[in-house]
Design an enzyme around this catalytic site. Structure first.
Site, PDB file in Angstrom:
ATOM      1  N   ASN A   8       0.870  -1.170   0.000  1.00 23.65           N
ATOM      2  CA  ASN A   8       0.000   0.000   0.000  1.00 23.65           C
ATOM      3  C   ASN A   8       0.909   1.222   0.000  1.00 23.65           C
ATOM      4  O   ASN A   8       1.509   1.567   1.018  1.00 23.65           O
ATOM      5  CB  ASN A   8      -0.912  -0.007   1.230  1.00 23.65           C
ATOM      6  CG  ASN A   8      -1.842   1.193   1.276  1.00 23.65           C
ATOM      7  OD1 ASN A   8      -1.479   2.295   0.860  1.00 23.65           O
ATOM      8  ND2 ASN A   8      -3.042   1.002   1.798  1.00 23.65           N
ATOM      9  N   GLU A  25      -3.913   1.859  -2.927  1.00 21.28           N
ATOM     10  CA  GLU A  25      -4.023   3.292  -2.632  1.00 21.28           C
ATOM     11  C   GLU A  25      -3.161   4.125  -3.573  1.00 21.28           C
ATOM     12  O   GLU A  25      -2.342   4.938  -3.148  1.00 21.28           O
ATOM     13  CB  GLU A  25      -3.695   3.599  -1.168  1.00 21.28           C
ATOM     14  CG  GLU A  25      -4.904   3.489  -0.256  1.00 21.28           C
ATOM     15  CD  GLU A  25      -4.752   4.291   1.028  1.00 21.28           C
ATOM     16  OE1 GLU A  25      -5.313   5.407   1.084  1.00 21.28           O
ATOM     17  OE2 GLU A  25      -4.112   3.795   1.961  1.00 21.28           O
ATOM     18  N   ASP A  33      -4.144  -4.809   0.868  1.00 17.40           N
ATOM     19  CA  ASP A  33      -4.514  -4.224   2.155  1.00 17.40           C
ATOM     20  C   ASP A  33      -5.962  -4.627   2.421  1.00 17.40           C
ATOM     21  O   ASP A  33      -6.883  -4.063   1.846  1.00 17.40           O
ATOM     22  CB  ASP A  33      -4.355  -2.703   2.088  1.00 17.40           C
ATOM     23  CG  ASP A  33      -4.768  -2.010   3.374  1.00 17.40           C
ATOM     24  OD1 ASP A  33      -5.208  -2.701   4.318  1.00 17.40           O
ATOM     25  OD2 ASP A  33      -4.668  -0.774   3.417  1.00 17.40           O
ATOM     26  N   ASN A  53      -7.471  -4.281   5.278  1.00 18.10           N
ATOM     27  CA  ASN A  53      -8.051  -3.437   6.321  1.00 18.10           C
ATOM     28  C   ASN A  53      -8.757  -4.277   7.395  1.00 18.10           C
ATOM     29  O   ASN A  53      -9.825  -3.920   7.894  1.00 18.10           O
ATOM     30  CB  ASN A  53      -9.006  -2.397   5.720  1.00 18.10           C
ATOM     31  CG  ASN A  53      -8.285  -1.092   5.422  1.00 18.10           C
ATOM     32  OD1 ASN A  53      -7.495  -0.606   6.220  1.00 18.10           O
ATOM     33  ND2 ASN A  53      -8.548  -0.523   4.254  1.00 18.10           N
ATOM     34  N   ASP A  55      -2.042  -6.004   5.992  1.00 16.26           N
ATOM     35  CA  ASP A  55      -1.711  -6.380   4.619  1.00 16.26           C
ATOM     36  C   ASP A  55      -1.421  -7.875   4.575  1.00 16.26           C
ATOM     37  O   ASP A  55      -0.553  -8.364   5.307  1.00 16.26           O
ATOM     38  CB  ASP A  55      -0.506  -5.578   4.140  1.00 16.26           C
ATOM     39  CG  ASP A  55      -0.719  -4.080   4.305  1.00 16.26           C
ATOM     40  OD1 ASP A  55      -1.168  -3.446   3.342  1.00 16.26           O
ATOM     41  OD2 ASP A  55      -0.454  -3.558   5.417  1.00 16.26           O
ATOM     42  N   ASP A 112       2.596   4.726   5.271  1.00 18.57           N
ATOM     43  CA  ASP A 112       2.404   4.194   6.621  1.00 18.57           C
ATOM     44  C   ASP A 112       2.301   2.668   6.625  1.00 18.57           C
ATOM     45  O   ASP A 112       2.189   2.057   7.687  1.00 18.57           O
ATOM     46  CB  ASP A 112       1.188   4.829   7.311  1.00 18.57           C
ATOM     47  CG  ASP A 112      -0.028   4.970   6.411  1.00 18.57           C
ATOM     48  OD1 ASP A 112      -0.009   4.425   5.281  1.00 18.57           O
ATOM     49  OD2 ASP A 112      -0.997   5.624   6.825  1.00 18.57           O
ATOM     50  N   HIS A 113       2.338   2.054   5.458  1.00 17.02           N
ATOM     51  CA  HIS A 113       2.400   0.596   5.317  1.00 17.02           C
ATOM     52  C   HIS A 113       3.803   0.185   4.883  1.00 17.02           C
ATOM     53  O   HIS A 113       4.549   0.977   4.292  1.00 17.02           O
ATOM     54  CB  HIS A 113       1.411   0.099   4.254  1.00 17.02           C
ATOM     55  CG  HIS A 113      -0.014   0.286   4.595  1.00 17.02           C
ATOM     56  ND1 HIS A 113      -0.845  -0.755   4.951  1.00 17.02           N
ATOM     57  CD2 HIS A 113      -0.789   1.406   4.627  1.00 17.02           C
ATOM     58  CE1 HIS A 113      -2.060  -0.295   5.181  1.00 17.02           C
ATOM     59  NE2 HIS A 113      -2.050   1.008   4.993  1.00 17.02           N
TER      60      HIS A 113
END
Length: 257
Positions: free
Chosen positions: A7, A34, A147, A149, A218, A247-248
């Site tokens: 991501n 993303e 991802d 989530n 993930d 941030d991943h």
């Protein structure tokens, strides 16, 4: 064969990070999430100069998924999940690469919960589960990567008591994840690291990366026909510490030929 998911949290804004990681890690196939870019703004030339072909399903400002390959042609088989022609969010793309069916997905976040965003998350998850069953039972070597989530278990989150009201840790979402596994999919990271604390996401706030206060969002799932080829699965956690990074962190598996 090394297959990764990442991501990127904005493919153009994080392009130097992505290109650096591609050069250092040299994955054969990469699923991106993303993108946050419409189709005409995807950095195809830079990706090609890095040695990768690409297909992508973009969307302005939000969402967006892509598949990159440096080991051969990408034969797209699906763009968007079936069963809801009104869904305009770019969250799923699927292709055959080097004899493996690869799906790159970005499951909805679902917050705030309860509410329409959480309802959409669960509906999207149901559609994914329905389609995944056809892949799992087809006998084809297939991968679901992206991802999700979803934090599957308490082991996959720092201080789980703080996440009880979050859509990422909701019982309904976690149950849906395990419905996928019950179809025969193998969670590659957890299979290779059954008891370790292992995260793929660290928030930008409160020095989460420095404190290793993360979540495992993930995932790479392998179909029954592919699971026996699993050799290794890892998180390139150091990438999260790079300047102007996502941030991943990237997650990858290595498969036996």
């Amino acid at each position: 064969m090394k297959i990764a998911t990442y991501n990127v949290n904005g493919v153009n804004g994080r392009l130097p990070v992505l290109l650096r990681w591609l050069a250092e890690a040299q994955p054969d196939v990469v699923c991106l999430q993303e993108l946050k870019a419409p189709d005409d703004k995807f950095p195809e030339q830079a990706i090609r100069e890095a040695g990768y072909q690409a297909i992508w399903h973009g969307q302005k400002s939000w969402n967006g998924v892509a598949i990159l390959s440096r080991i051969g042609a990408i034969h797209e088989t699906m763009r968007g999940l079936p069963d809801d022609p009104t869904d305009q969010q770019s969250r799923y793309i699927e292709a055959a690469v080097n004899g493996i069916l690869i799906a790159a997905l970005y499951l909805p976040n679902g917050n705030p919960k309860p509410g329409p965003k959480f309802d959409y998350k669960l509906r999207w998850f149901d559609r994914l589960i329905d389609h995944a069953e056809t892949l799992a039972t087809s006998g084809l070597p297939a991968i679901l990567a992206g991802d999700f989530n979803v934090v599957p278990t308490e082991r996959d989150v720092y201080k789980p008591e703080r996440w009880m009201d979050d859509a990422l840790f909701a019982p309904e979402a976690r149950a849906a994840y395990f419905r996928l596994l019950e179809q025969g999919w193998t969670d590659a990271l957890r299979t290779c690291h059954p008891t370790e604390t292992i995260y793929t996401f660290w928030d930008y706030f409160r020095n989460a990366y420095g404190r290793n206060a993360g979540l495992r969002l993930d995932h790479i799932l392998l179909s029954p026909a592919l699971a026996e080829r699993l050799k290794e699965a890892q998180v390139d956690a150091q990438v999260r510490g790079w300047e102007k990074t996502s941030d991943h962190a990237p997650v990858w598996v290595r498969l036996r030929n």
